[in-house]
Design an enzyme around this catalytic site. Structure first.
Site, PDB file in Angstrom:
ATOM      1  N   ASN A 142      14.638  -5.781   2.590  1.00 13.55           N
ATOM      2  CA  ASN A 142      14.031  -4.712   1.794  1.00 13.55           C
ATOM      3  C   ASN A 142      14.862  -3.451   2.045  1.00 13.55           C
ATOM      4  O   ASN A 142      14.705  -2.792   3.073  1.00 13.55           O
ATOM      5  CB  ASN A 142      12.574  -4.523   2.244  1.00 13.55           C
ATOM      6  CG  ASN A 142      11.845  -3.484   1.420  1.00 13.55           C
ATOM      7  OD1 ASN A 142      12.447  -2.795   0.589  1.00 13.55           O
ATOM      8  ND2 ASN A 142      10.562  -3.340   1.648  1.00 13.55           N
ATOM      9  N   ARG A 160      13.746  -7.753  -1.838  1.00 12.60           N
ATOM     10  CA  ARG A 160      12.634  -7.114  -2.536  1.00 12.60           C
ATOM     11  C   ARG A 160      13.223  -6.036  -3.454  1.00 12.60           C
ATOM     12  O   ARG A 160      13.942  -5.144  -3.007  1.00 12.60           O
ATOM     13  CB  ARG A 160      11.697  -6.456  -1.534  1.00 12.60           C
ATOM     14  CG  ARG A 160      10.579  -5.752  -2.252  1.00 12.60           C
ATOM     15  CD  ARG A 160      10.013  -4.624  -1.459  1.00 12.60           C
ATOM     16  NE  ARG A 160       9.023  -3.935  -2.262  1.00 12.60           N
ATOM     17  CZ  ARG A 160       8.672  -2.686  -2.057  1.00 12.60           C
ATOM     18  NH1 ARG A 160       9.245  -1.974  -1.111  1.00 12.60           N
ATOM     19  NH2 ARG A 160       7.768  -2.126  -2.825  1.00 12.60           N
ATOM     20  N   HIS A 181       3.795  -3.449  -6.754  1.00 10.63           N
ATOM     21  CA  HIS A 181       3.159  -4.263  -5.695  1.00 10.63           C
ATOM     22  C   HIS A 181       2.900  -5.689  -6.186  1.00 10.63           C
ATOM     23  O   HIS A 181       1.968  -6.359  -5.732  1.00 10.63           O
ATOM     24  CB  HIS A 181       1.793  -3.672  -5.254  1.00 10.63           C
ATOM     25  CG  HIS A 181       1.852  -2.312  -4.651  1.00 10.63           C
ATOM     26  ND1 HIS A 181       0.951  -1.315  -4.982  1.00 10.63           N
ATOM     27  CD2 HIS A 181       2.671  -1.787  -3.724  1.00 10.63           C
ATOM     28  CE1 HIS A 181       1.221  -0.228  -4.301  1.00 10.63           C
ATOM     29  NE2 HIS A 181       2.263  -0.483  -3.523  1.00 10.63           N
ATOM     30  N   ASN A 211      -0.500   3.224   1.683  1.00  7.99           N
ATOM     31  CA  ASN A 211       0.020   4.562   1.400  1.00  7.99           C
ATOM     32  C   ASN A 211       0.227   4.712  -0.102  1.00  7.99           C
ATOM     33  O   ASN A 211      -0.079   5.729  -0.705  1.00  7.99           O
ATOM     34  CB  ASN A 211       1.307   4.756   2.199  1.00  7.99           C
ATOM     35  CG  ASN A 211       1.666   6.197   2.277  1.00  7.99           C
ATOM     36  OD1 ASN A 211       0.792   7.064   2.238  1.00  7.99           O
ATOM     37  ND2 ASN A 211       2.949   6.485   2.330  1.00  7.99           N
ATOM     38  N   ARG A 215       0.285  10.729  -3.488  1.00  5.70           N
ATOM     39  CA  ARG A 215       0.408  10.692  -4.959  1.00  5.70           C
ATOM     40  C   ARG A 215      -0.957  10.915  -5.610  1.00  5.70           C
ATOM     41  O   ARG A 215      -1.965  10.411  -5.108  1.00  5.70           O
ATOM     42  CB  ARG A 215       0.966   9.338  -5.403  1.00  5.70           C
ATOM     43  CG  ARG A 215       2.438   9.176  -5.114  1.00  5.70           C
ATOM     44  CD  ARG A 215       2.914   7.771  -5.410  1.00  5.70           C
ATOM     45  NE  ARG A 215       3.226   7.070  -4.188  1.00  5.70           N
ATOM     46  CZ  ARG A 215       3.491   5.773  -4.090  1.00  5.70           C
ATOM     47  NH1 ARG A 215       3.489   5.033  -5.179  1.00  5.70           N
ATOM     48  NH2 ARG A 215       3.773   5.209  -2.941  1.00  5.70           N
ATOM     49  N   GLY A 253      -6.839  -1.124   2.788  1.00  2.00           N
ATOM     50  CA  GLY A 253      -7.716  -2.203   2.329  1.00  2.00           C
ATOM     51  C   GLY A 253      -8.036  -3.205   3.433  1.00  2.00           C
ATOM     52  O   GLY A 253      -9.153  -3.717   3.515  1.00  2.00           O
ATOM     53  N   GLU A 289       3.961  -9.970   1.456  1.00  2.00           N
ATOM     54  CA  GLU A 289       4.969  -9.913   0.389  1.00  2.00           C
ATOM     55  C   GLU A 289       6.246 -10.640   0.802  1.00  2.00           C
ATOM     56  O   GLU A 289       6.910 -11.259  -0.020  1.00  2.00           O
ATOM     57  CB  GLU A 289       5.277  -8.440   0.066  1.00  2.00           C
ATOM     58  CG  GLU A 289       4.117  -7.742  -0.607  1.00  2.00           C
ATOM     59  CD  GLU A 289       4.104  -6.237  -0.407  1.00  2.00           C
ATOM     60  OE1 GLU A 289       3.768  -5.795   0.715  1.00  2.00           O
ATOM     61  OE2 GLU A 289       4.423  -5.510  -1.349  1.00  2.00           O
TER      62      GLU A 289
HETATM   63  P1  AMP Z   1       0.621   0.539   4.025  1.00  2.00           P
HETATM   64  O1  AMP Z   1       1.273   1.404   2.984  1.00  2.00           O
HETATM   65  O2  AMP Z   1       0.058  -0.726   3.477  1.00  2.00           O
HETATM   66  O3  AMP Z   1       1.449   0.330   5.258  1.00  2.00           O
HETATM   67  O4  AMP Z   1      -0.671   1.361   4.520  1.00  2.00           O
HETATM   68  C1  AMP Z   1      -0.566   2.608   5.154  1.00  2.00           C
HETATM   69  C2  AMP Z   1      -1.950   3.234   5.224  1.00  2.00           C
HETATM   70  O5  AMP Z   1      -2.840   2.327   5.924  1.00  2.00           O
HETATM   71  C3  AMP Z   1      -1.993   4.554   5.972  1.00  2.00           C
HETATM   72  O6  AMP Z   1      -2.778   5.487   5.263  1.00  2.00           O
HETATM   73  C4  AMP Z   1      -2.691   4.176   7.259  1.00  2.00           C
HETATM   74  O7  AMP Z   1      -3.423   5.215   7.788  1.00  2.00           O
HETATM   75  C5  AMP Z   1      -3.624   3.065   6.805  1.00  2.00           C
HETATM   76  N1  AMP Z   1      -4.089   2.297   7.941  1.00  2.00           N
HETATM   77  C6  AMP Z   1      -3.371   1.517   8.766  1.00  2.00           C
HETATM   78  N2  AMP Z   1      -4.164   1.054   9.750  1.00  2.00           N
HETATM   79  C7  AMP Z   1      -5.399   1.564   9.522  1.00  2.00           C
HETATM   80  C8  AMP Z   1      -6.665   1.489  10.179  1.00  2.00           C
HETATM   81  N3  AMP Z   1      -6.760   0.785  11.293  1.00  2.00           N
HETATM   82  N4  AMP Z   1      -7.734   2.143   9.643  1.00  2.00           N
HETATM   83  C9  AMP Z   1      -7.611   2.868   8.522  1.00  2.00           C
HETATM   84  N5  AMP Z   1      -6.446   3.002   7.860  1.00  2.00           N
HETATM   85  C10 AMP Z   1      -5.362   2.356   8.356  1.00  2.00           C
END
Ligand code: AMP
Length: 408
Positions: free
Chosen positions: A7, A92, A181, A212, A242, A339, A393
């Site tokens: 990636n 990716r 995604h 994010n 965003r 999620g 992914e």
């Molecule tokens: P991603 O882009 O999938 O890596 O997700 C990043 C987001 O997931 C960020 O806003 C993190 O704060 C959130 N995140 C990761 N771990 C946790 C957690 N244990 N509780 C709540 N949010 C989380």
């Protein structure tokens, strides 16, 4: 088959070495600050549980790939004897425009089409091209496959992907909804379909990839009917930085009031909005949730509640809207950083949804945190199944790559 999943970002390169037959990831890592001062590689050998961080100049992605190969074949930190054990590389790719509706073997013609995708996602596409070139320089005879974030969404009908703008913009510029995604929506919807006791063709699933960057998809019979991101990954629900969907007339209004250029407003919408814009202090859902948990005495409490309530409201609208266009709903899936981990958000979204057939099991929801496997978080009486499914992914990329390369 050993597949190296790559990636490539503009100054970074993430990788995983995956056995596509056993799904085992034997190594993964990240090269950072490529082309900048202080570039470094962080490599993890997952079989032995070893980690190494090493600063080394990397002037481009080819230098980064040389280091990746060095660590993958290292006597102590490696997991293969030499690079001939890497049977293929899977990349990716963020944007395949309207050129690519599925994963494809890299050839000269394919690269020429990918060049055209610079129009849609300039920074990402340039980075991907550098990653591909880096691999070509380091492993010239290893086949490379491109796997697109946009591909899974190519099943949308024109009524879902067209914007009601002058039609000529679609013809001249390819202006339409693409969605992103895709590998994640594809993975979790397929996993969810396996969990539902009916043929895939009969399944109606809403997948919520909330991280994010966030997007929601309506997947009917294994095919995307609609998705929340659009021409770019700015559309849809509120994200870390965003804004998601807004009235488009706000753009010229802000340009006028704040004296900003189009590029500056774009920057505000992409980097200074979302959780960060509303709370004024963080784009990270953990910070936002900590302020909520601290209670009304916390100075950030009100804004934190608002930021999460906006996302909750939008997710409910997408889930309800997608149930309407699919004429039913069997399951809702939550995935990605927020999620998979935020029971607070999931509970807010799934509350007061009984009319749609959603009944949350609050205890199961609380326990669903940092999972390595799927977890059901709806009650047995719930007409709609609600699941948390960790996304993967990289596995989608490895599997597609192996399939294409095996057929050569
Ligand atoms: P991603 O882009 O999938 O890596 O997700 C990043 C987001 O997931 C960020 O806003 C993190 O704060 C959130 N995140 C990761 N771990 C946790 C957690 N244990 N509780 C709540 N949010 C989380």
């Amino acid at each position: 088959m050993n597949i190296l999943v790559v990636n490539a970002g503009s100054s970074s390169l993430k990788y995983q070495l995956i056995d596509s037959d056993t799904n085992v990831v034997s190594a993964k890592g990240l090269c950072e600050r490529i082309g900048l001062e202080g570039s470094l590689i962080e490599h993890k050998q997952l079989i032995k549980g070893l980690k190494v961080k090493y600063e080394s100049p990397m002037k481009d992605h080819a230098d980064a790939m040389k280091l990746v190969v060095k660590y993958l074949t290292d006597a102590e930190y490696g997991c293969i004897a030499d690079m001939s054990e890497i049977q293929a590389i899977g990349h990716r790719i963020v944007h395949g425009g309207h050129f690519f509706s599925k994963s494809i073997l890299m050839t000269k013609d394919v690269l020429a089409k990918l060049e055209l995708c610079k129009e849609f996602a300039p920074l990402h596409t340039v980075a991907h091209l550098m990653g591909i070139k880096g691999c070509l320089d380091t492993m010239p005879s290893t086949p490379q496959v491109l796997v697109f974030d946009t591909a899974f969404h190519q099943t949308m009908a024109p009524e879902a992907y067209m914007y009601a703008l002058p039609y000529e913009y679609y013809e001249k510029y390819g202006l339409r909804r693409y969605g992103f995604h895709g590998s994640s929506h594809r993975y979790v919807s397929a996993e969810m379909a396996k969990l539902l006791d009916k043929p895939v063709e009969d399944t109606k699933i809403v997948t919520c990839h909330i991280g994010n960057g966030s997007s929601v998809s309506a997947v009917k019979g294994g095919k995307v009917m609609d998705t929340s991101m659009g021409f770019t990954p700015l559309a849809g629900v509120e994200m870390g930085t965003r804004c998601g969907d807004i009235d488009p007339a706000i753009v010229p209004f802000i340009m006028d009031k704040e004296g900003l250029t189009a590029a500056q407003v774009n920057d505000v919408m992409n980097k200074k909005s979302g959780f960060l814009g509303i709370t004024g202090y963080s784009s990270d859902s953990r910070d936002v949730e900590n302020a909520i948990l601290a209670g009304p005495s916390d100075p950030n409490y009100e804004k934190a509640v608002l930021a999460v309530d906006i996302l909750k409201h939008q997710l409910k609208k997408y889930i309800g809207g997608y149930a309407a266009i699919m004429n039913g709903l069997d399951a809702v899936v939550f995935t990605a950083g927020i999620g998979e981990n935020s029971s607070i958000l999931r509970e807010l979204v799934c509350s007061d949804m009984e009319n749609l057939g959603i009944e949350l099991d609050k205890d199961a929801n609380q326990k669903a945190f940092r999972l390595s496997d799927s977890a059901k978080i709806s009650k047995d009486t719930s007409k709609v199944a609600v699941y948390v499914i960790p996304t993967n992914e990289e596995l989608v990329i490895a599997k597609d790559t192996a399939e294409i390369v095996s057929a050569l």
